[in-house]
Enzyme design. Structure first.
Site, PDB file in Angstrom:
ATOM      1  N   ASN A   1      81.818  55.545 -26.529  1.00  0.00           N
ATOM      2  CA  ASN A   1      81.622  56.257 -25.259  1.00  0.00           C
ATOM      3  C   ASN A   1      82.602  57.411 -25.189  1.00  0.00           C
ATOM      4  O   ASN A   1      83.798  57.232 -25.371  1.00  0.00           O
ATOM      5  CB  ASN A   1      81.872  55.280 -24.100  1.00  0.00           C
ATOM      6  CG  ASN A   1      81.397  55.854 -22.779  1.00  0.00           C
ATOM      7  OD1 ASN A   1      81.557  57.037 -22.521  1.00  0.00           O
ATOM      8  ND2 ASN A   1      80.837  55.013 -21.944  1.00  0.00           N
TER       9      ASN A   1
ATOM     10  N   CYS B   1      77.552  56.524 -21.583  1.00  0.00           N
ATOM     11  CA  CYS B   1      76.842  55.260 -21.831  1.00  0.00           C
ATOM     12  C   CYS B   1      75.348  55.415 -21.565  1.00  0.00           C
ATOM     13  O   CYS B   1      74.528  54.748 -22.182  1.00  0.00           O
ATOM     14  CB  CYS B   1      77.436  54.132 -21.005  1.00  0.00           C
ATOM     15  SG  CYS B   1      77.421  54.446 -19.243  1.00  0.00           S
TER      16      CYS B   1
ATOM     17  N   HIS C   1      77.219  51.998 -14.813  1.00  0.00           N
ATOM     18  CA  HIS C   1      77.267  51.780 -16.251  1.00  0.00           C
ATOM     19  C   HIS C   1      75.858  51.517 -16.761  1.00  0.00           C
ATOM     20  O   HIS C   1      75.053  50.895 -16.073  1.00  0.00           O
ATOM     21  CB  HIS C   1      78.187  50.588 -16.534  1.00  0.00           C
ATOM     22  CG  HIS C   1      78.462  50.399 -17.995  1.00  0.00           C
ATOM     23  ND1 HIS C   1      79.018  51.387 -18.764  1.00  0.00           N
ATOM     24  CD2 HIS C   1      78.230  49.353 -18.832  1.00  0.00           C
ATOM     25  CE1 HIS C   1      79.138  50.955 -20.014  1.00  0.00           C
ATOM     26  NE2 HIS C   1      78.662  49.717 -20.073  1.00  0.00           N
TER      27      HIS C   1
ATOM     28  N   ASP D   1      75.844  47.585 -25.655  1.00  0.00           N
ATOM     29  CA  ASP D   1      76.686  48.032 -24.547  1.00  0.00           C
ATOM     30  C   ASP D   1      77.809  48.886 -25.129  1.00  0.00           C
ATOM     31  O   ASP D   1      78.885  48.396 -25.454  1.00  0.00           O
ATOM     32  CB  ASP D   1      77.257  46.809 -23.815  1.00  0.00           C
ATOM     33  CG  ASP D   1      77.984  47.196 -22.535  1.00  0.00           C
ATOM     34  OD1 ASP D   1      78.196  48.400 -22.328  1.00  0.00           O
ATOM     35  OD2 ASP D   1      78.358  46.301 -21.762  1.00  0.00           O
TER      36      ASP D   1
END
Length: 1115
Positions: A199, A204, A451, A468
């Site tokens: 990131n 993200c 997020h 993630d």
């Protein structure tokens, strides 16, 4: 609630943004930089402990403190509290953070992790509460975390918005604390076979999209087959950057950086800290790739994968007429609000709309006709992308809101259901539109940020994976599907024996994009992609990159076995002094560097130096450098024979009292008359090594001319001839000598008494002597910097400043070389001189915000800073940019005045003019009105004026004539001046003065009708017993609306945004009897009619930084 945990950050590749709560003025990223992930299946995880805390703050608008803490509350055994800045933390937004209440008393190295949401409650309509969610690993350095720009102050303090009721504000915090064991050692590749993406700050949303596209193998193969060459640079070529990224995702073992790709988009670091919408990026990226694929072997791939077609139709009911239009789509926007699942959204998509009554369809040849209008699908694409409309515009709040309602989606999606109800007549019924779910993209948080992550099953097997950012974990189907439906979740009861109500909370994590693959196409889409699909030059380039990375990794792992030795010599001093540096002797980052094993004997290292410098070992003498107390860095002493017999590692430890991996040395080489090296003479205690710099005031030039050993009891007089020789002067030239003592924080350079001994002048090894020709007093006037001290002072403080016109903040204007010590007056005089302006006091300057790369909101006050250095500093950073304005009156005079922009509405003509009124700050509203009367055309000489505060097309206030103007804010509200109508001056006992506003009812994405005010609001006198029909006559006359148009208008009584339509016979005054606490603007007579005025951005708020940028790919 899904609670996430921070993943390790590779400090080598990624810069971490650390908030400074009392400092950050610019934009903060909307998500936390520390990457987040879900616990892997094999980790020991404790259940999160969650709690809700409510804080009611009384007398909110009268708080005069910069920041305010709540009481502390306990969650997960930890003490927490809320921190707010009621007037904003250097921004025009409420700032709010979660704070570790006892951080000052916690033991060294403490750390705790929490996922939390903060909210300002709307006390009338709770659904309009503003809530933001994030997560953070709290520690001593970052003991609070949250949102500098939580919500605009103008919304918070607007009484009509209902965040403040009876001047009290209600703030809520929901905190979930979770401890995760063995987080840092998790290896995504080892556990799952896949790697994540790093990131860059707030990317993200991009990472989740890139992982989804990568795991469509047919798409990946097409990207690999886009033509690129070995001469292409990834940061300048989107195809090559994407190929490189996909290759690394496929073949490397650690998470992959995306900086090359974002650079190829033309993005800078600021773009990477702006969180955008993944759906928008998906469209822009696919369009860009489609364009780049044209004329190549993979032309048309984007269309083949993602393009479907639907037919818009309008069909007349009573005559034989039908109009159709075929359109393509790459993705479908599906409603979430009011729909329980994907099928309900598709039903709504193809709903038939009936065009009848006032809304009849104008058919060619047949005129106005009853008709039905709708959409049907001609074909669906092999890869179906469904964007769920989780975000929609709320007209009541004039803002975007997130829809967190429960919304289900199936593992298998049958779009042929109910005999092909979604298909148009010409659709090919031989194609079976049965789809299987490939990926679920999730958004966790609120409308202002949060997020993003993705659940993907790359081979369409039963095994799901969560991507993630850097972290990839195996997940079951329940986690990927059911837990992403949204809606509400019930927390388990802490005391099941008691009859307490279960605590429910909204799940802010939910699906916002779904990708389905058609069953009949899955063999083609989920194809095999291997190295033969990758161009040779790309494989070679990436192999080289990987090898370089491995070497760096190996060097890093073996760093403790090596030390770096930096060797400076006379040539470096000649090269650098007067060019790169002026103070001290050398920049060690620009000298030759050796990476040497610590176990190597130093004498062996000397052989390496002999090879590099062509100086035989016997002619080398090395000096250690030392940092002095005055922060200068000078050669201190030569190495002893005993020290040279040691290993490099032992020597580094001797030379560095502080931990430092480097050993810095000065190589002294003596040379004979033929300039060949000769052995260095033995150094005695009486010998002092001095370095010499020569200054030429005519050229304003300083350069290094050499070094000498002098005797401590000797005097400068004895070396004057030698110095003249070094300078190239005649032997008897008169010269002045100065010692360069220090330069931080101020320059210290003092004359040397040539009659005193070197010891008496406190000169020692490594000291610097600057010298120049002696100047007669009369000739010294002709030079800007006649002597060494004045020149060094100038060099130390000089600053090139880039000036930009405030109205064109992105365009370079001109540069001036100034001194950091220049006063405010010096700076504005120089600017005025360059602009050809006689009066420097008409220059107004504004400092630069290093974070937002914009001008600061407030200009610099007249003589409000002492020096140029104060203008350029922005917290812990220094800028070289200033913005200027040329005023029409001197700044001191302007500062004593209050400037208001007033919109004057003419009483009889349909005219509006804007007037800038400047009056002394202690003036009253009456003074503004008097000034305005001298500038505007009145309907009659005796007309009286009033001043109103208008906000979002509603009247909030009539200013009393005696109110002081100093506190009136016209940045957010519009100030409107108008004549007071005669009928208002003579109100009867039963007459009422009511608000009249224009409005439309607009259908939001959720199909609900929303009230939207527009146009100019006004007052109207209504009389006791007056019917609506009588009132309408007066309104039509006042607004001069033609009969035909006015006949379409509907009139309604509105209270708190709810319309009650009135009939002509209704008594209007009976509706306006109630007086409630929310203010007169919450009850008004509404005029409903279409808004025919051209749409334009609302300009009342002049805030320079109020607009979010769209996603753009520039290259």
């Amino acid at each position: 609630m899904t609670v996430m945990t921070p993943a390790p950050i590779d400090q080598e590749d990624e810069e971490m943004l650390v908030p400074q709560p009392d400092l950050v003025e610019g934009p903060q990223p909307m998500e936390v930089v520390a990457q987040t992930g879900n616990a892997a299946e094999n980790q020991q995880v404790e259940d999160p402990q969650t709690s809700k805390f409510v804080w009611r703050i009384e007398n909110f608008s009268r708080l005069n403190t910069k920041k305010l803490y709540s009481e502390s509350f306990v969650v997960g055994g930890y003490k927490w509290r809320i921190l707010i800045f009621p007037k904003g933390n250097n921004v025009d937004h409420l700032s709010m953070y979660l704070d570790v209440a006892d951080s000052a008393t916690l033991p060294y190295g403490w750390s705790r992790y929490a996922q939390f949401s903060l909210a300002v409650v709307n006390q009338i309509h709770s659904k309009y509460s503003v809530r933001k969610e994030t997560q953070h690993q709290f520690n001593a350095r970052e003991s609070d975390w949250g949102f500098t720009s939580f919500m605009p102050l103008n919304e918070l303090y607007d009484p009509g918005r209902c965040y403040l009721v009876n001047d009290s504000c209600v703030v809520e915090a929901e905190v979930a604390v979770r401890r995760v064991v063995d987080y840092w050692t998790y290896d995504s590749k080892k556990e799952t076979g896949f790697v994540g993406l790093k990131n860059q700050g707030a990317t993200c949303y991009m990472n989740s999209l890139l992982q989804t596209l990568y795991h469509i193998p047919y798409f990946r193969k097409a990207v690999y087959h886009m033509p690129t060459t070995e001469n292409d640079i990834p940061s300048a070529s989107i195809p090559l950057a994407l190929q490189s990224l996909f290759y690394k995702l496929q073949y490397t073992d650690t998470s992959v950086a995306t900086k090359e790709l974002t650079k190829s988009f033309g993005w800078d670091a600021y773009d990477s800290f702006m969180q955008h919408d993944a759906q928008e990026l998906n469209r822009v990226l696919c369009e860009k790739l489609e364009d780049k694929m044209k004329g190549t072997v993979v032309e048309g791939t984007i269309q083949q994968l993602f393009e479907g077609h639907h037919m818009n139709y309008i069909e007349c009911i009573n005559v034989d007429y039908k109009s159709t239009r075929k359109e393509s789509f790459y993705d479908l926007q599906l409603d979430v609000k009011g729909c329980r699942d994907v099928y309900a959204s598709f039903d709504k998509y193809v709903d038939v709309e009936h065009l009848e009554g006032d809304n009849k369809y104008h058919a060619e040849q047949y005129g106005l006709q009853d008709a039905k209008k709708g959409v049907l699908f001609i074909d669906f694409p092999p890869v179906l992308q469904l964007h769920l409309k989780r975000f929609e515009y709320d007209f009541m709040r004039d803002t975007m809101v997130k829809i967190n309602d429960r919304y289900e989606f199936p593992l298998q999606l049958d779009l042929d259901r109910e005999d092909g109800k979604y298909l148009s007549p010409e659709a090919n019924r031989n194609v079976r539109n049965l789809y299987t779910l490939h990926s679920v993209l999730v958004h966790s948080g609120g409308v202002h940020g949060g997020h993003y992550y993705a659940f993907i099953r790359p081979t369409l097997s039963d095994q799901w994976y969560k991507f993630d950012d850097e972290r990839v974990t195996k997940e079951d189907m329940k986690r990927a599907l059911e837990e992403q439906y949204g809606g509400e979740e019930e927390l388990p009861q802490t005391n099941p024996g008691f009859n307490n109500t279960p605590f429910k909370f909204t799940k802010y994590s939910n699906a916002y994009m779904l990708v389905y693959i058609r069953e009949s196409d899955k063999e083609k889409i989920i194809c095999n992609v291997d190295e033969k699909d990758i161009a040779e030059h790309l494989r070679e380039r990436l192999k080289r990159e990987q090898e370089e990375k491995e070497i760096k990794k190996k060097e890093k792992a073996e760093a403790h076995l090596y030390t770096v030795i930096k060797v400076a010599c006379d040539e470096d001093l000649v090269e650098q002094i007067g060019r790169d540096i002026y103070f001290d002797l050398v920049d060690h980052d620009k000298v030759r560097s050796f990476r040497i094993q610590k176990q190597m004997p130093f004498n062996l290292f000397k052989e390496e130096v002999a090879k590099e410098f062509s100086i035989p070992v016997q002619f080398q003498r090395f000096w250690l450098w030392a940092k002095r107390q005055n922060h200068t860095y000078r050669p201190n002493r030569p190495l002893t024979q005993m020290e040279e017999a040691q290993t490099v590692g032992q020597l580094r430890e001797v030379s560095n009292k502080v931990h430092n991996a480097e050993l810095k040395l000065f190589l002294e080489v003596e040379r004979g008359l033929d300039l060949r090296p000769i052995p260095a003479a033995e150094k005695t205690k009486d010998d002092i090594l001095l370095f010499f710099k020569l200054y030429d005031p005519e050229k304003e030039e300083l350069r290094y001319v050499g070094r000498l050993f002098v005797k401590g009891m000797g005097k400068p007089m004895e070396i004057l001839m030698k110095l003249n020789e070094m300078a190239g002067y005649s032997p008897d030239e008169e010269i002045d000598l100065y010692e360069e003592i220090k330069f931080e924080p101020h320059v210290m350079c003092e004359p040397i008494d040539r009659k005193l001994t070197f010891r008496a002048s406190q000169l020692e090894d490594g000291d610097i002597v600057c010298f120049q020709k002696s100047l007669p007093v009369e000739s010294s006037q002709q030079f800007r910097y006649a002597d060494v001290p004045s020149f060094l002072e100038y060099v130390h403080n000089r600053q090139v400043v880039h000036f930009r016109a405030l109205e064109k903040p992105k365009e370079d204007g001109f540069c001036l070389e100034l001194s950091k010590l220049h006063t405010y007056d010096d700076v504005v005089e120089r600017v005025a001189h360059l602009l050809g302006l006689d009066d420097p006091s008409k220059i107004r300057l504004t400092s630069h915000n290093c974070y937002s790369q914009q001008p600061k909101p407030q200009p610099i006050k007249y003589r409000g800073v002492d020096h140029l250095s104060d203008m350029l500093v922005h917290y812990n950073q220094t800028s070289d940019i200033l913005y200027y304005e040329v005023l029409d009156i001197p700044l001191p005079e302007l500062q004593g005045l209050k400037t208001l922009k007033v919109a004057f509405h003419h009483a009889t003509k349909d005219e509006m003019s804007i007037h800038t009124i400047r009056l002394p700050k202690q003036s009253s509203v009456g003074d503004v009105i008097d000034e305005l009367k001298t500038r505007v055309e009145l309907s009659q000489p005796a007309a009286e004026l009033r001043l109103l505060e208008v906000f979002y097309h509603k009247i909030y206030k009539i200013f009393p004539a005696n109110e002081k103007i100093e506190n009136i804010n016209d940045q957010y509200w519009t100030l409107r001046a108008e004549e007071i109508p005669e009928e208002e001056k003579n109100l009867g006992a039963n007459d009422r003065l009511i608000h009249v506003y224009h409005f439309t009812k607009e259908t939001a994405q959720n199909q609900m009708q929303q009230i939207q005010n527009y146009g100019d609001p006004f007052f109207l006198v209504i009389h006791e017993g007056e019917t609506l029909a009588e009132v309408k006559v007066r309104i039509q006359k006042k607004l001069q609306v033609p009969d035909e148009e006015f006949a379409k208008w509907k009139l309604a009584f509105l209270s708190l945004g709810r319309p009650e339509y009135l009939q002509d016979s209704d008594i209007v005054s009976s509706r306006f009897q109630r007086r409630d606490v929310y203010g007169a603007w919450e009850q008004y007579l509404g005029l409903e009619h279409s808004d025919n005025a051209p749409k334009k951005a609302y300009t009342a708020n002049q805030n320079r930084h109020a607009f979010e940028k769209p996603v753009k790919i520039y290259n």
